[in-house]
Design an enzyme around this catalytic site. Structure first.
Site, short mmCIF file in Angstrom:
data_model
loop_
_atom_site.label_atom_id
_atom_site.label_comp_id
_atom_site.label_asym_id
_atom_site.label_seq_id
_atom_site.Cartn_x
_atom_site.Cartn_y
_atom_site.Cartn_z
N TYR A 124 5.41 18.35 35.34
CA TYR A 124 4.10 18.21 34.69
C TYR A 124 4.19 18.34 33.16
O TYR A 124 3.17 18.35 32.48
CB TYR A 124 3.15 19.29 35.24
CG TYR A 124 3.78 20.66 35.17
CD1 TYR A 124 3.67 21.45 34.04
CD2 TYR A 124 4.56 21.14 36.23
CE1 TYR A 124 4.29 22.68 33.96
CE2 TYR A 124 5.19 22.37 36.15
CZ TYR A 124 5.04 23.13 35.01
OH TYR A 124 5.67 24.35 34.93
N ARG A 176 5.34 29.51 28.24
CA ARG A 176 6.41 29.99 29.11
C ARG A 176 7.50 28.94 29.12
O ARG A 176 7.27 27.77 29.44
CB ARG A 176 5.91 30.32 30.51
CG ARG A 176 5.65 29.20 31.41
CD ARG A 176 5.39 29.62 32.84
NE ARG A 176 4.48 28.72 33.49
CZ ARG A 176 4.75 27.46 33.79
NH1 ARG A 176 5.94 26.96 33.51
NH2 ARG A 176 3.86 26.70 34.37
N HIS A 186 7.08 27.85 36.34
CA HIS A 186 6.04 28.80 36.74
C HIS A 186 6.62 29.94 37.57
O HIS A 186 6.32 31.10 37.33
CB HIS A 186 4.95 28.08 37.56
CG HIS A 186 4.04 29.02 38.26
ND1 HIS A 186 3.10 29.76 37.58
CD2 HIS A 186 3.97 29.42 39.56
CE1 HIS A 186 2.46 30.55 38.44
NE2 HIS A 186 2.98 30.36 39.64
C1 LIG Z 1 -6.80 34.31 43.36
C2 LIG Z 1 -5.54 33.50 43.28
N1 LIG Z 1 -5.61 32.16 43.27
C3 LIG Z 1 -4.48 31.41 43.20
C4 LIG Z 1 -3.25 32.03 43.15
C5 LIG Z 1 -1.97 31.19 43.05
N2 LIG Z 1 -1.48 31.30 41.68
C6 LIG Z 1 -0.48 32.14 41.36
S1 LIG Z 1 -0.14 32.13 39.72
C7 LIG Z 1 -1.29 30.94 39.42
C8 LIG Z 1 -1.50 30.40 38.04
C9 LIG Z 1 -1.95 31.47 37.10
O1 LIG Z 1 -2.02 30.93 35.81
P1 LIG Z 1 -2.28 31.87 34.58
O2 LIG Z 1 -3.37 32.82 34.87
O3 LIG Z 1 -2.43 30.99 33.41
O4 LIG Z 1 -0.94 32.72 34.46
P2 LIG Z 1 0.55 32.21 34.18
O5 LIG Z 1 1.18 31.91 35.50
O6 LIG Z 1 0.47 31.01 33.31
O7 LIG Z 1 1.22 33.37 33.51
C10 LIG Z 1 -1.94 30.59 40.59
C11 LIG Z 1 -3.01 29.57 40.69
C12 LIG Z 1 -3.22 33.45 43.19
N3 LIG Z 1 -2.08 34.12 43.13
N4 LIG Z 1 -4.39 34.15 43.23
#
Ligand SMILES: Cc1ncc(C[n+]2csc(CCOP(=O)(O)OP(=O)(O)O)c2C)c(N)n1
Ligand SMILES: [Mg+2]
Length: 330
Positions: free
Chosen positions: A262, A250, A254
């Site tokens: 980071y 990406r 975020h």
């Molecule tokens: C169950 C849960 N835990 C934590 C979060 C907070 N959170 C939102 S996005 C994210 C990271 C997700 O990473 P990834 O699955 O790699 O997707 P990306 O954002 O990289 O597309 C987190 C920890 C959440 N939304 N739901």
């Protein structure tokens, strides 16, 4: 890291119109996301959103392997999946603007857009939340006896959720028609994959569920398409699920607030050079499918389409405050 600079010439088998369509879809996602960012800076979009810029080849390549009546489940970073599956950009824009005529009547925003007409079972604010939904939809397909397939998008971070394990195991045991597509964009918020995952070999995890695991260059739309096509065919023919990793990045933060502390600027620059759209352009040009003027024409058409969608959304009615509790069940 593998050589990710050129697309393979072995994939010239798709007809021109499909290649042009894939190119246009990637551009529609890119420019939609840029517009969302701009509208947010202007104070016209509120709440939060997660931009898909840099990952366009993953959604477009995967969805190209599906039929219109197949399903997808999506994530918090869902605009790209939604557009790839055929959603209306004006209605997405209306939703992001909180308008009554948006996909969720303006109540859901970015992370809740679903579009049953195009088989999109929904974005999801719960990381990993779409994985059991995909397994459930695939179970429904099997019970109904149709030959549809579910493409389940999730991130590298979602693989650490218990729900992922339960759903993939369930789908394996019942040989359900689903493709589990892990978009490995190298980070879960600020957590790099090499720290967040016990093993960096995402596809290898498939073996513990007794299903095939495949890894594809997620910035090469044709590589994603080919890998997805094989997995979709397996699912459609009763061969059960596949775990497919698309290795991508990406390019934006975020979420709307991210100081990128980071990761280094050099790392971002290195991936910018692997931009999936520019790589596809180079390949299309080398194959004689499209030329520079064609790219410009598509880009201009898409930018106009996005501006029209913004104007459409601007003119839509706001929800009536008297109906605030509509659709609230608890
Ligand atoms: C169950 C849960 N835990 C934590 C979060 C907070 N959170 C939102 S996005 C994210 C990271 C997700 O990473 P990834 O699955 O790699 O997707 P990306 O954002 O990289 O597309 C987190 C920890 C959440 N939304 N739901
Ligand atoms: Mg991630």
């Amino acid at each position: 890291m593998s050589n990710m600079t050129s697309l393979s010439a072995t994939r010239a088998t798709l007809p021109r119109e499909r290649l042009v369509h894939m190119y246009r879809q990637m551009r529609r996602i890119r420019h939609f996301e840029e517009a969302v960012d701009r509208l947010f800076q202007q104070g016209l979009i509120w709440g939060t959103f997660h931009l898909y810029i840099g990952q366009e080849a993953s959604a477009v390549g995967a969805v190209e392997a599906l039929r219109p009546d197949d399903y997808i489940t999506s994530t918090h970073r869902g605009h790209g999946h939604c557009i790839a599956k055929g959603a209306s950009i004006p209605l997405m824009m209306a939703e992001l603007r909180g308008k009554e005529t948006g996909y969720c009547r303006g109540r859901g925003g970015s992370m809740h857009i679903a579009d049953l007409d195009t088989g999109n079972l929904g974005a999801n604010g719960i990381v990993g939340g779409g994985v059991p939904i995909a397994a459930g939809a695939a179970l429904a397909i099997k019970k109904k006896g149709t030959d549809q397939v579910v493409m389940c998008f999730f991130g590298d971070g979602a693989m650490q959720q218990g729900a992922f394990h339960e759903a993939v195991n369930f789908a394996s045991v019942f040989k359900l028609p689903v493709v589990f597509l892990c978009e490995n964009n190298q980070y879960a918020m600020s957590m790099p994959v090499e720290k967040g995952l016990g093993s960096n070999d995402i596809a290898a995890r498939a073996a513990s569920y007794g299903i095939p695991g495949v890894s594809a260059d997620g910035n090469d739309v044709l590589a994603v398409y080919e890998a997805a096509k094989e997995a979709v065919e397996r699912a459609r023919n009763g061969g059960g699920p596949t775990l497919l990793e698309t290795r991508t990045y990406r390019l934006r933060g975020h979420s709307k607030s991210d100081a990128n502390r980071y990761r280094t600027r050099e790392e971002i620059e290195e991936w910018r050079r692997r931009c999936p759209i520019e790589r596809f352009e180079r390949w299309l040009e080398a194959q004689g499918v499209m030329a520079a003027a064609d790219f410009e024409a598509v880009k201009a058409e898409v930018l106009r389409e996005i501006e029209d969608a913004i104007a459409f959304a601007e003119g839509q009615p706001d929800p009536d405050p008297a109906q605030l509790a509509d659709g609230v069940y608890a």
